[in-house]
Design a protein around this motif. Structure first.
Motif, PDB file in Angstrom:
ATOM      1  N   GLU A 149     -27.894 199.521   5.293  1.00 41.62           N
ATOM      2  CA  GLU A 149     -28.119 199.348   3.854  1.00 41.62           C
ATOM      3  C   GLU A 149     -29.458 199.971   3.473  1.00 41.62           C
ATOM      4  O   GLU A 149     -30.427 199.906   4.248  1.00 41.62           O
ATOM      5  CB  GLU A 149     -28.144 197.841   3.525  1.00 41.62           C
ATOM      6  CG  GLU A 149     -27.961 197.533   2.065  1.00 41.62           C
ATOM      7  CD  GLU A 149     -27.989 196.016   1.794  1.00 41.62           C
ATOM      8  OE1 GLU A 149     -28.000 195.215   2.752  1.00 41.62           O
ATOM      9  OE2 GLU A 149     -28.028 195.643   0.605  1.00 41.62           O
ATOM     10  N   LEU A 150     -29.497 200.578   2.275  1.00 43.39           N
ATOM     11  CA  LEU A 150     -30.729 201.219   1.818  1.00 43.39           C
ATOM     12  C   LEU A 150     -31.268 200.472   0.604  1.00 43.39           C
ATOM     13  O   LEU A 150     -30.521 200.183  -0.340  1.00 43.39           O
ATOM     14  CB  LEU A 150     -30.448 202.675   1.422  1.00 43.39           C
ATOM     15  CG  LEU A 150     -29.829 203.554   2.519  1.00 43.39           C
ATOM     16  CD1 LEU A 150     -29.427 204.925   1.955  1.00 43.39           C
ATOM     17  CD2 LEU A 150     -30.807 203.736   3.676  1.00 43.39           C
ATOM     18  N   GLY A 151     -32.567 200.173   0.601  1.00 44.15           N
ATOM     19  CA  GLY A 151     -33.192 199.549  -0.557  1.00 44.15           C
ATOM     20  C   GLY A 151     -33.393 200.566  -1.665  1.00 44.15           C
ATOM     21  O   GLY A 151     -33.311 201.784  -1.427  1.00 44.15           O
ATOM     22  N   ALA A 152     -33.701 200.051  -2.868  1.00 43.12           N
ATOM     23  CA  ALA A 152     -33.902 200.950  -4.015  1.00 43.12           C
ATOM     24  C   ALA A 152     -34.941 202.012  -3.692  1.00 43.12           C
ATOM     25  O   ALA A 152     -35.982 201.717  -3.105  1.00 43.12           O
ATOM     26  CB  ALA A 152     -34.371 200.121  -5.220  1.00 43.12           C
ATOM     27  N   GLY A 153     -34.626 203.255  -4.044  1.00 35.45           N
ATOM     28  CA  GLY A 153     -35.586 204.347  -3.891  1.00 35.45           C
ATOM     29  C   GLY A 153     -35.579 205.027  -2.535  1.00 35.45           C
ATOM     30  O   GLY A 153     -36.294 206.012  -2.340  1.00 35.45           O
ATOM     31  N   VAL A 154     -34.793 204.524  -1.592  1.00 31.41           N
ATOM     32  CA  VAL A 154     -34.792 205.160  -0.262  1.00 31.41           C
ATOM     33  C   VAL A 154     -33.798 206.317  -0.234  1.00 31.41           C
ATOM     34  O   VAL A 154     -32.607 206.120  -0.488  1.00 31.41           O
ATOM     35  CB  VAL A 154     -34.433 204.141   0.851  1.00 31.41           C
ATOM     36  CG1 VAL A 154     -34.327 204.850   2.204  1.00 31.41           C
ATOM     37  CG2 VAL A 154     -35.463 203.025   0.907  1.00 31.41           C
ATOM     38  N   THR A 155     -34.326 207.500   0.069  1.00 32.62           N
ATOM     39  CA  THR A 155     -33.441 208.681   0.099  1.00 32.62           C
ATOM     40  C   THR A 155     -33.479 209.384   1.455  1.00 32.62           C
ATOM     41  O   THR A 155     -32.707 210.286   1.714  1.00 32.62           O
ATOM     42  CB  THR A 155     -33.882 209.715  -0.975  1.00 32.62           C
ATOM     43  OG1 THR A 155     -35.277 209.987  -0.775  1.00 32.62           O
ATOM     44  CG2 THR A 155     -33.663 209.181  -2.385  1.00 32.62           C
ATOM     45  N   ARG A 156     -34.421 208.989   2.304  1.00 35.88           N
ATOM     46  CA  ARG A 156     -34.670 209.728   3.546  1.00 35.88           C
ATOM     47  C   ARG A 156     -33.604 209.461   4.617  1.00 35.88           C
ATOM     48  O   ARG A 156     -33.482 210.208   5.574  1.00 35.88           O
ATOM     49  CB  ARG A 156     -36.060 209.371   4.082  1.00 35.88           C
ATOM     50  CG  ARG A 156     -36.768 210.510   4.724  1.00 35.88           C
ATOM     51  CD  ARG A 156     -38.286 210.397   4.650  1.00 35.88           C
ATOM     52  NE  ARG A 156     -38.872 209.143   5.044  1.00 35.88           N
ATOM     53  CZ  ARG A 156     -39.057 208.765   6.302  1.00 35.88           C
ATOM     54  NH1 ARG A 156     -38.647 209.512   7.295  1.00 35.88           N
ATOM     55  NH2 ARG A 156     -39.647 207.618   6.556  1.00 35.88           N
ATOM     56  N   PHE A 157     -32.876 208.358   4.507  1.00 33.61           N
ATOM     57  CA  PHE A 157     -31.854 208.026   5.504  1.00 33.61           C
ATOM     58  C   PHE A 157     -30.531 207.734   4.808  1.00 33.61           C
ATOM     59  O   PHE A 157     -30.496 207.476   3.599  1.00 33.61           O
ATOM     60  CB  PHE A 157     -32.291 206.804   6.339  1.00 33.61           C
ATOM     61  CG  PHE A 157     -33.468 207.102   7.224  1.00 33.61           C
ATOM     62  CD1 PHE A 157     -33.293 207.747   8.440  1.00 33.61           C
ATOM     63  CD2 PHE A 157     -34.757 206.754   6.832  1.00 33.61           C
ATOM     64  CE1 PHE A 157     -34.372 208.047   9.256  1.00 33.61           C
ATOM     65  CE2 PHE A 157     -35.845 207.051   7.639  1.00 33.61           C
ATOM     66  CZ  PHE A 157     -35.655 207.701   8.852  1.00 33.61           C
ATOM     67  N   ALA A 158     -29.443 207.770   5.600  1.00 34.35           N
ATOM     68  CA  ALA A 158     -28.122 207.445   5.063  1.00 34.35           C
ATOM     69  C   ALA A 158     -27.514 206.339   5.922  1.00 34.35           C
ATOM     70  O   ALA A 158     -27.890 206.175   7.093  1.00 34.35           O
ATOM     71  CB  ALA A 158     -27.230 208.681   5.098  1.00 34.35           C
ATOM     72  N   ILE A 159     -26.581 205.607   5.333  1.00 33.98           N
ATOM     73  CA  ILE A 159     -25.903 204.556   6.094  1.00 33.98           C
ATOM     74  C   ILE A 159     -25.197 205.190   7.288  1.00 33.98           C
ATOM     75  O   ILE A 159     -24.573 206.240   7.169  1.00 33.98           O
ATOM     76  CB  ILE A 159     -24.940 203.792   5.164  1.00 33.98           C
ATOM     77  CG1 ILE A 159     -25.806 202.942   4.212  1.00 33.98           C
ATOM     78  CG2 ILE A 159     -23.973 202.900   5.944  1.00 33.98           C
ATOM     79  CD1 ILE A 159     -25.094 202.346   3.051  1.00 33.98           C
ATOM     80  N   GLY A 160     -25.352 204.575   8.452  1.00 36.80           N
ATOM     81  CA  GLY A 160     -24.751 205.111   9.675  1.00 36.80           C
ATOM     82  C   GLY A 160     -25.727 205.901  10.536  1.00 36.80           C
ATOM     83  O   GLY A 160     -25.441 206.188  11.693  1.00 36.80           O
TER      84      GLY A 160
END
Ligand SMILES: NC(=O)c1ccc[n+]([C@@H]2O[C@H](COP(=O)([O-])OP(=O)(O)OC[C@H]3O[C@@H](n4cnc5c(N)ncnc54)[C@H](OP(=O)(O)O)[C@@H]3O)[C@@H](O)[C@H]2O)c1
Length: 330
Positions: free
Chosen positions: A72-83
């Motif tokens: 799961e990604l918190g608001a504003g996180v773009t550097r990683f993807a689920i998985g």
């Protein structure tokens, strides 16, 4: 989720229990990781005994590093993807099925490693990089003295210094650990139970340029004496006490520096800067085969008590890892 808890309060290894705990809440700028494995660190032993509280606002669960998969990604996180497969430097919370961590402390799993192999990298790589390279500014061709060369920290310090092009002296308490240090690239091997490290260094190489110290007070005087002109002493552990007398004239005559730091309590931006450098310098060394995790033992997380006993007894060279067996937990 399941996590290591101490329902009976701080104490010995027997207080550690694999039990139900609330899922951690994900905040903005954070990443949720399903933990595959967690590294065991000496600081964990102190926290278990109630002598090293987590920084305010961080998880009370023990565990300073882990590997796992982003869920799961918190608001504003773009550097990683689920998985994504990642490793993370934590202020706490690693001995658990799930952890949340600021994105600046998350790094991709280095290419070529399994998730289990990566779990013990963040704490040692970040500690050694920030102290030996960022603060003490080790230079190519200089001598680094690593106390406790067979420790998790020591085995990483030897490898990073060697990959960088420095020369390495180590202390350790057994022939077995000194042999392991030699295999990793240490050239001057000192058994601290039988030899005086100051005497050996002065006789064999004159002095060293940087010392990475984990003994604190007990070694302060000798650590200062062993430094060359412009030498740097980086204190990261206090296993030999916190208070000692310092001869400032020794420092002054050599233009030497003493630096002491703890990684866990650093502000988030400092940790993120350290992780960024580790990712850009150390990860390629791992990919190139110059640096590898040294894993002395791997246990199930339900055996955390046994892992603590092993670390306490100094029974292992390198890192001890705790793996999460989801099938058994379900
Ligand atoms: N400041 C920070 O941010 C930070 C971060 C991480 C770790 N640390 C510190 O770094 C140290 C290593 O951590 P770790 O998790 O890698 O622990 P570890 O694997 O348990 O290592 C402890 C080491 O201490 C060595 N030692 C004990 N007495 C010694 C002596 N008289 N002279 C030289 N070495 C001696 C042991 O050597 P033998 O087994 O050969 O006897 C062992 O290698 C700990 O003190 C820890 O608190 C600090």
């Amino acid at each position: 989720m399941l996590a290591i808890a101490q329902p009976s309060g701080p104490g010995g290894p027997e207080t550690l229990e694999w039990a139900h705990a609330p899922d951690p809440e994900l905040g903005p700028g954070e990443v949720r990781i399903a933990v595959a494995a967690a590294g065991v660190n000496r600081a964990d032993l102190l926290q278990r005994q109630g002598m090293y509280d987590p920084p305010p606002g961080t998880s009370p669960i023990i565990g300073l590093e882990c590997s796992g998969v982003v869920t799961e990604l918190g608001a504003g996180v773009t550097r990683f993807a689920i998985g994504d497969e990642v490793v993370a430097l934590l202020a706490g919370g690693g001995y658990a099925e799930q952890v949340v961590v600021p994105v600046g402390q998350v790094l991709p799993l280095p290419a070529g490693l399994t998730l289990i192999q990566g779990a013990g990298l963040p704490e040692v790589a970040c500690t050694v990089w920030s102290n030996v390279f960022m603060s003490a500014r080790l230079q190519q061709g200089e001598w680094l003295l690593v106390h406790g060369g067979g420790s998790g920290i020591g085995t990483m310090a030897i490898q990073l210094a060697r990959a960088f092009g420095a020369r390495i002296a180590v202390t350790a308490g057994s022939t077995e650990k000194l042999d392991a240090c030699a295999d990793l690239g240490a050239e001057l091997l000192i058994n601290y139970r039988e030899q005086d490290f100051l005497e050996v260094v002065q006789t064999e190489i004159g002095g060293v340029d940087v010392v990475l110290d984990l003994m604190g007070a007990k070694y302060l005087a000798s650590n200062v004496k062993v430094l060359n002109r412009n030498g740097r002493l980086a204190v990261i552990g206090l296993q030999g006490g916190v208070k000692a007398e310092l001869n400032l004239n020794e420092l002054l005559r050599k233009n030497a520096t003493i630096h002491a730091a703890s990684l866990r309590g650093r502000p988030l931006h400092e940790k993120a800067a350290i992780c960024e450098q580790v990712g850009s310098v150390v990860w390629p060394w791992i990919q190139a085969g110059l640096v590898a995790p040294v894993i002395g033992a791997q246990l199930l997380i339900s055996e955390a008590a046994q892992a603590h006993r092993m670390l306490e007894a100094g029974a292992v060279t390198g890192k001890i890892l705790l793996t999460i067996d989801r099938a058994a937990s379900a």
